[in-house]
Design an enzyme around this catalytic site. Structure first.
Site: not given
Ligand code: PGA
Length: 223
Positions: A12, A154, A14, A206-207, A185, A99, A148
């Protein structure tokens, strides 16, 4: 991992711009072949879907396109909205709904999200429905639930694999949904521990999905 799904990896991006060709080159340098049992989906922002569609075809990689959201309305007088039918033109096959950032920062409600799920299912998309815990109602027809915990998104502070497994096991039991993902994460060095758990079928990232080499390491280490 259970037989239903053997490694679903969703990136993702974002509201980050991710250059498709460069990402795919870096992905391939770490993972020249996507493992047969892995399913890889990337979710770029709307304006980058077109570039991504072309770049994936050119690269010949088995990577699917997903959307981070969709409109709860049909085409028509809904300024700024992107209805399901438009996403289909870009070969989008999956859509993330609910989300935590859309719930907390844009105020999306369970009712609106349920309507979005209806639109997505009508259009034939695979719905990846995000929940923060076992109390969230999951609309019928949803095939993938992503657990999540907001504090793990994040933050560099993932849930423990054991707790994530227990929550996902309960969600599956309550809803009948067969595919459960963990998100929050997830990194190349912790993905294997999550995917070793029996109820966890994949990850929502995400990241660590923003560069191709990092996401390829996640697919590699988790497969
Ligand atoms: P993250 O985000 O991997 O950066 O923690 C996960 C998400 O928001 O789906």
């Amino acid at each position: 991992m259970p037989s239903q799904e053997n490694g679903l990896f969703i990136g993702n991006f974002k509201a980050n711009s991710v250059e498709a060709k460069e990402w795919l080159r870096a992905f391939r340098s770490v993972l020249p072949e996507v493992p047969q049992e892995a399913q890889v989906v990337v979710c770029p922002s709307y304006p980058e879907l077109s570039d991504w569609r072309k770049a994936i075809v050119t690269a010949g990689l088995p990577i699917l396109l997903g959307s981070q959201d969709l409109s709860l309305f049909p085409p028509g007088a809904y300024t700024g909205e992107v209805p399901a039918i438009m996403l289909k033109r870009y070969n989008v096959t999956a859509v993330i709904i609910g989300h935590s950032e859309r719930r907390s920062k844009l105020g999306e409600t369970d009712e609106q999200l349920a309507q979005k799920a209806v639109r997505a299912l009508e259009a034939g998309f695979r719905v990846i429905y995000c929940v923060a815990d076992t109390s969230v109602r999951v609309p019928s027809g949803v095939s993938v639930v992503a657990y999540e915990p907001p504090g793990s998104i994040g933050s560099g502070k993932p849930d423990t694999p054991e707790n994530a497994d227990e929550v996902i096991r309960l969600i599956k039991k309550q809803t009948g949904v067969q595919v459960g993902l963990y998100g929050g994460s997830v990194k190349p060095d912790n993905v294997a521990a999550f995917l070793r758990e029996p109820a966890i079928d994949g990850v929502l990232v995400g990241g660590a999905s923003l560069t191709g080499d990092s996401f390829a390491s996640i697919v590699k280490n988790g497969s």
